[in-house]
Design an enzyme around this catalytic site. Structure first.
Site, short mmCIF file in Angstrom:
data_model
loop_
_atom_site.label_atom_id
_atom_site.label_comp_id
_atom_site.label_asym_id
_atom_site.label_seq_id
_atom_site.Cartn_x
_atom_site.Cartn_y
_atom_site.Cartn_z
N GLY A 231 0.82 -1.20 0.00
CA GLY A 231 0.00 0.00 0.00
C GLY A 231 0.85 1.25 0.00
O GLY A 231 2.05 1.22 0.32
N CYS A 232 0.25 2.38 -0.35
CA CYS A 232 1.01 3.63 -0.48
C CYS A 232 1.50 4.14 0.87
O CYS A 232 2.70 4.40 1.05
CB CYS A 232 0.18 4.68 -1.21
SG CYS A 232 -1.49 4.92 -0.55
N PHE A 233 0.59 4.31 1.85
CA PHE A 233 1.03 4.72 3.18
C PHE A 233 1.97 3.67 3.78
O PHE A 233 2.95 4.01 4.45
CB PHE A 233 -0.16 4.92 4.11
CG PHE A 233 -0.67 6.34 4.16
CD1 PHE A 233 0.19 7.41 4.36
CD2 PHE A 233 -2.03 6.61 4.03
CE1 PHE A 233 -0.29 8.71 4.43
CE2 PHE A 233 -2.51 7.91 4.10
CZ PHE A 233 -1.64 8.97 4.29
N ALA A 234 1.67 2.39 3.54
CA ALA A 234 2.51 1.32 4.08
C ALA A 234 3.93 1.43 3.54
O ALA A 234 4.91 1.22 4.28
CB ALA A 234 1.92 -0.04 3.73
N ALA B 162 5.52 4.23 2.47
CA ALA B 162 6.19 5.40 3.06
C ALA B 162 6.58 5.15 4.51
O ALA B 162 7.69 5.50 4.95
CB ALA B 162 5.29 6.63 2.96
#
Length: 335
Positions: free
Chosen positions: A144-147, A149
């Site tokens: 995932g994107c937040f994951a 970062a």
């Protein structure tokens, strides 16, 4: 594989944000020909009628069916749809599958992969965590994107068993992170000049973050508290994580630079970075500072590139033995 090799890629769900980004990247990839791009909602339309920036770049049209002539499939469909797609379609075993949804990320064990559907084993595709496992894989669950970062901000600490104190993270994302379908919180008139938090301490990406960090640490993992925000901009993620630490700033910077020395898309910045430095690129910029007893790590990525389609292409490069950076030499928007 040598540089002369070309593979054929199929894109399933090509009309959305991640599908469009995948098209842009693969159209310019030196080792890829696009075999087909499918979309149930846009079947028969030229790609450039939906992704208008591609006018003049391609004459591809969306198909309504799964093509058979592909070496790799990118699943750019919604959460829940990817698993149904894999189970409903007879995909030849030699075809590699890279899924951009959350459907195959949920292995709670500490191993690199789990059999999840139709006899296929999906490896978690964070190259900075397990590049070699990805190279040997057949199928990839893109993070995932937040994951992405947050994990890139914390991996070096977990690798040294230094996540011993509670971690606090705040992160803000652009509107494209919510997908292309309009909702009350993604509509321009609501999002512009506005900010709000959501899924406070309960974001779905905490599940994969916890799985990764637990697998790295020999010690127990402390709580990771995450507050996400919706930002009044279209692309990019900025996360700031902090925890109590005995490391000095110099020690932490040296540790991070050593950990990421062999990873081409992660850079430890010596000055406070700006989000525009990563937008439209596959980069992650990290900035480390010490404030009192707290170690503070800022992490920035483009949610559609390093947080989605760019990382998927990076994983494809590893799967097929290409240069990891192939097709990903991208320029930041800057202005």
């Amino acid at each position: 594989m040598g540089n002369e090799v070309k593979i054929k890629a199929g894109i399933v769900g090509g009309a959305g944000y991640t599908g469009g980004e995948m098209l842009r990247l693969l159209l310019n990839h030196p080792h890829v020909d696009i075999a087909f791009v499918s979309s149930n909602s846009q079947a028969g339309k030229p790609v450039y009628e939906v992704h208008r920036d591609l006018l003049g770049d391609t004459e591809l049209a969306f198909s309504g069916e799964l093509g058979t002539d592909a070496d790799v499939l990118f699943l750019c469909v919604g959460h829940g749809e990817a698993k149904r797609f894999v189970e409903a379609n007879d995909i030849p075993q030699h075809v590699k599958v890279i899924d951009l949804s959350q459907d195959f990320r949920w292995n709670e064990g500490t191993d690199a992969a789990a059999v999840t559907a139709a006899g296929r084993t999906f490896v978690y595709g964070l190259p900075e965590l397990q590049r070699e496992a990805i190279r040997e894989a057949q199928n990839i669950a893109n993070p995932g994107c937040f994951a992405t970062a947050i994990q890139l901000a914390l991996l070096p600490l977990a690798a040294e068993n230094l996540l011993t104190e509670e971690v606090h993270v705040s992160g803000i994302t652009g509107s494209t992170g919510a997908g292309q379908s309009l909702s009350a919180t993604s509509h321009y008139s609501w999002r512009s000049s506005n900010i709000s938090n959501y899924k406070v301490l309960n974001h779905q990406h905490l599940r994969e973050i916890g799985r990764t960090l637990k697998g790295m640490q020999g010690a127990a993992l402390p709580a990771i508290n995450f507050v996400p925000y919706r930002g009044p901009f279209t692309r990019g993620i900025l996360c700031t994580a902090y925890l109590r630490s005995n490391l000095s700033q110099e020690e932490a910077e040296a540790m991070y630079k050593t950990y990421y020395a062999a990873h081409p898309f992660v850079t430890v910045s010596s000055a406070t970075p700006d989000l525009k430095q990563v937008v439209n690129t596959n980069k992650c910029l990290l900035y480390i500072e010490k404030q009192g007893d707290n170690l503070v790590i800022t992490s920035m990525i483009d949610n559609l590139v390093k947080g989605a389609s760019g990382q998927a292409v990076q994983n494809m490069n590893l799967l097929f033995g290409f240069d990891e950076k192939a097709g990903l030499h991208l320029k930041a928007s800057a202005f």
